[in-house]
Design an enzyme around this catalytic site. Structure first.
Site: not given
Ligand code: HEM
Ligand SMILES: Nc1c(Br)cnc2ccccc12
Length: 290
Positions: A45, A188, A49, A172
């Site tokens: 992430r 979870w 970012h 995701h």
């Molecule tokens: C429409 C675009 C996107 C939105 C709105 C979005 C939104 C989010 C949100 C709200 C979370 C939860 C953060 C938290 O509460 O800790 C999240 C987690 C995450 N996102 Fe996205 N995301 C987007 C695109 C992406 C992209 C392009 C990637 C990577 C190529 C990505 C990788 C991740 C990963 C790996 C997590 C898990 C982080 C963790 O477990 O600490 N996301 N995202």
């Molecule tokens: N594991 C996830 C699922 Br399954 C669906 N949505 C997500 C969005 C942000 C980070 C993790 C997830």
């Protein structure tokens, strides 16, 4: 104009593989983080970012300047929770003071993905630390409460196609949402630290119910304890996105190939690497043990 990549002088594949190995070994050691998910998803992430602030209209933001190291960018509310990844990388930056922050943040994402059994991601060095004045203002990262049209418009700023957008969101499959970070909670049940196409399989197979969570935000929950953000769910509400969701749910190899290409494009947006040689492809720890 695009930023010209200038690789750290005298550093080659072996030097960057040493950085990769240091990150990968620390990932293995510190496996208890976030309920035994580990730091992998958080590092992925962070790499997104630091790159997702890019704006092709004026070539501002993006991974080149490593400006996440300044409070102005790190304290963006959209970056809440990424302090964990940044803290994880501090000893790595100390051990390898010659690597730029932009190269470290992006290499850490590549390392995490490969160590979580994702595709091999070709990676090029050459990002050069910029000043705090070059840090992008807050507000350039996406809003999870929106729909598919918003997602298409948002990624238009990077020049991504529908196919690239869907592939990229497949990340995701990793990690989870944390109410205290983003106002979304769970899952979870399905939180994982292995890179697969299950995000797409879940999207199509689960019966999703739109519910208000404890922060008052609406999210989609399934009776197996999975969740989707409204932006995730937008990928099956929008017909043009949905056909790629179906493609990737059926074909993990196609997903891996397309994710690799889109992720490299994300990490390299705004940078001219033409003066450098070819990209590095790092060995995983497992490949070096044998
Ligand atoms: C429409 C675009 C996107 C939105 C709105 C979005 C939104 C989010 C949100 C709200 C979370 C939860 C953060 C938290 O509460 O800790 C999240 C987690 C995450 N996102 Fe996205 N995301 C987007 C695109 C992406 C992209 C392009 C990637 C990577 C190529 C990505 C990788 C991740 C990963 C790996 C997590 C898990 C982080 C963790 O477990 O600490 N996301 N995202
Ligand atoms: N594991 C996830 C699922 Br399954 C669906 N949505 C997500 C969005 C942000 C980070 C993790 C997830």
């Amino acid at each position: 104009a695009l930023h010209l990549a200038q690789a750290e002088d005298g550093k080659g594949l072996d030097d960057f593989q040493k950085v990769y190995n240091a990150i990968a070994e620390k990932l293995r050691d510190e496996d208890e983080f976030d309920g035994y998910i580990g730091y992998g998803p958080n590092l992925v992430r962070l790499s997104w970012h630091v790159s997702g602030t890019f704006d092709k209209n004026d070539n501002s933001g993006g991974s080149f300047g490593g400006t996440y190291r300044f409070k102005k960018e790190a304290d963006d509310p959209a970056n809440k929770g990424l302090q964990n990844a940044a803290r994880f990388l501090e000893p790595i930056a100390k051990k390898f003071p010659w690597i730029s922050h932009g190269d470290l943040y992006t290499l850490a994402g590549v390392t995490a993905l490969q160590e979580m059994q994702g595709p091999k991601i070709p990676w090029r060095p050459g990002r050069v630390d910029a000043d705090e004045k070059d840090a992008p203002e807050n507000g350039r990262l996406p809003d999870a409460s929106k729909d598919g049209n918003y997602v298409r418009h948002y990624f238009g700023r990077f020049g991504f196609s529908d196919q690239e957008i869907v592939a990229l969101l497949g990340a995701h499959c990793l990690g989870k949402t944390h109410l205290e970070n983003s106002g979304y909670e769970g899952p979870w049940g399905a939180a994982t630290n292995t890179f697969t196409n299950e995000f797409f399989v879940n999207l199509l197979n689960e019966n999703w119910k739109l519910e208000k969570n404890d922060a008052g935000n609406e999210q989609y929950n399934s009776n197996k304890g999975y969740m989707m953000l409204p932006t995730d769910y937008g990928l099956i509400q929008d017909g043009k996105f949905k056909k790629y969701v179906e493609k990737y749910a059926k074909d993990q190899d196609a997903f891996f190939e397309d994710f690799k290409s889109a992720y490299v494009k994300l990490l390299e947006n705004g940078i001219d690497f033409s003066k450098l040689g070819k990209a590095y492809v790092f060995k995983t720890l497992d490949e070096q043990d044998s």
